[in-house]
Scaffold this active site. Structure first.
Site, short mmCIF file in Angstrom:
data_model
loop_
_atom_site.label_atom_id
_atom_site.label_comp_id
_atom_site.label_asym_id
_atom_site.label_seq_id
_atom_site.Cartn_x
_atom_site.Cartn_y
_atom_site.Cartn_z
N THR A 205 0.75 -1.26 -0.18
CA THR A 205 -0.36 0.47 -0.09
C THR A 205 0.79 1.39 0.18
OG1 THR A 205 -1.92 -1.07 1.57
CG2 THR A 205 -1.27 1.12 1.44
N ARG A 233 -12.86 -8.43 -1.06
CA ARG A 233 -12.59 -8.38 0.15
C ARG A 233 -11.55 -7.22 -0.10
NH1 ARG A 233 -6.84 -6.30 0.79
NH2 ARG A 233 -5.44 -7.75 1.95
N ASP A 236 -7.03 -3.52 5.15
CA ASP A 236 -6.83 -2.64 6.08
C ASP A 236 -6.74 -1.41 5.62
OD1 ASP A 236 -4.06 -3.73 4.44
OD2 ASP A 236 -3.71 -1.89 6.71
N THR A 256 1.17 -0.74 6.25
CA THR A 256 0.81 -1.50 5.37
C THR A 256 1.53 -3.38 5.68
OG1 THR A 256 2.02 -1.66 3.34
CG2 THR A 256 3.26 -0.63 5.11
N GLY A 257 1.26 -3.76 5.07
CA GLY A 257 1.60 -5.32 5.14
C GLY A 257 0.18 -6.26 4.58
N GLY A 259 -2.92 -7.24 4.91
CA GLY A 259 -4.33 -6.65 5.55
C GLY A 259 -4.90 -7.68 6.41
#
Ligand SMILES: *[C@@H]1O[C@H](CO)[C@@H](O)[C@H](O)[C@H]1NC(C)=O
Length: 343
Positions: A205, A233, A236, A256-257, A259
């Site tokens: 992101t 879907r 985050d 970020t990561g 989510g």
């Protein structure tokens, strides 16, 4: 060792500066090495623009440039081969929020999010109906699929047997076969061992936090989500407090990561609240990351935190290091900083 010492000195110098000048503002901070977005945000800020404009215009650069293939059109096709976009913008002055999720056929996700914030009394619009809203607001409707995203999807679907994917406890066995799937009886209710390799090209992101010359804080995100996600879907990124959060009285944060896991812990909100309690930005980001790691020891993600006095920090997990980009008045040009991950 020498190098670390040097960075230590540099930090002392910078913190010293921040204290002398009272506040190190304006400032912009961006996740990963998306420095073109930071450059744009900084251009806005140094011309006296607002933090909100800096966030919107900075993230737009990534949407246009398709940063890492994980922001904007033509990346991360879902199981049907369609790219959909999620974005969030938050105004720390008014605590107002605009967000879109699973936005279809519109390229400028963060600008649509800003329209949700400024032209409606709502905060969050999703899917096909968010597209209708965007068209009504004058945005151009166009396909988000590119030759590249079509090829990525064809390989996944035709050569890789739809691997990896996000299904579990369904039949046929999703670790071997494509859908359509139906429910499997007698499954074991346990935490999934994901067969999806989480890396920066998959769950990624752009997250940004900015403070303008008036001391107003804004934050935002934009992403095309997880590659081969189940249609519908949302991760985050567009969730306030999860993907990003801003509060003038404290500062802001962005995450970020992975989510699907991160949104369960509202890491951006937690980092801001930790700073409210007096934590440094680095410690606040660490607390937010460690809260998730306590439950998901292999999760991959990062949090950047920016205090309203211009101090900043970051923490990460599940990678070796995490880069983020900063620009403020103490630097001639943007700087990519790197933190060592906690695990
Ligand atoms: C920044 O933008 C230039 C073009 O303006 C592009 O060549 C470069 O790859 C971009 N850098 C990143 C990290 O996206």
């Amino acid at each position: 060792m020498k190098y670390i010492f040097f960075i230590g000195l540099l930090n002392i110098f910078l913190i010293g500066q921040a204290i002398c000048d009272d506040k190190n503002i304006p400032i912009a901070i961006t996740t990963w090495w998306f420095y073109n977005a930071t450059i744009k945000a900084w251009d806005v800020l140094k011309e006296g623009g607002t933090a909100l404009d800096a966030i919107e215009q900075g993230a737009t650069v990534c949407e246009v440039q398709q940063c890492d293939g994980t922001v904007g059109y033509g990346g991360s096709p879902d199981e049907d081969g369609e790219t959909t976009l999620d974005a969030l913008i938050m105004d720390g002055k008014t605590m107002n929020v605009g967000a879109v999720g699973a936005l279809r056929r519109i390229k400028s996700a963060i600008s649509v999010a800003r329209h949700v914030m400024e032209r409606t009394k709502h905060s969050f619009l999703v899917g096909e109906l968010a597209t209708q809203f965007a068209v009504q607001m004058g945005f151009k409707e166009e396909p988000l699929t590119t030759q590249q995203s079509k090829q990525m999807w064809m390989k996944w679907h035709n050569e890789d047997n739809c691997q990896p994917n996000f299904w579990m406890n369904v039949k046929p066995d999703p670790s071997k076969y494509c859908g359509p799937y139906s429910t499997l009886d007698n499954f074991r209710r346990e935490s999934p061992a994901s067969n999806v390799k989480v890396d920066r090209y998959n769950h990624d992101t752009i997250g940004m936090v900015a403070i303008d010359g008036n001391g107003d804080v804004a934050a935002g995100t934009s992403t095309n989500g997880a590659r081969f996600k189940i249609p519908g879907r949302i991760g985050d990124s567009p969730i306030p407090g999860s993907g990003a959060y801003a509060d003038n009285s404290v500062g802001g944060a962005a995450a970020t990561g992975d989510g699907d896991v991160m949104l369960r812990f509202l890491p951006s909100f937690l980092a801001v609240e930790e700073m409210r309690r007096g934590a440094t930005p680095t410690d606040a980001a660490r607390t937010a990351v460690l809260r998730i790691a306590a439950h998901y020891e292999d999760f991959m993600g990062a949090v950047v935190a920016l205090k309203n006095d211009g101090q900043y920090g970051a923490a990460c997990h599940g990678m070796d290091t995490f880069p983020f980009v900063v620009q403020d008045n103490t630097k001639e040009s943007f700087r990519v900083e790197t933190v060592q991950c906690l695990k």
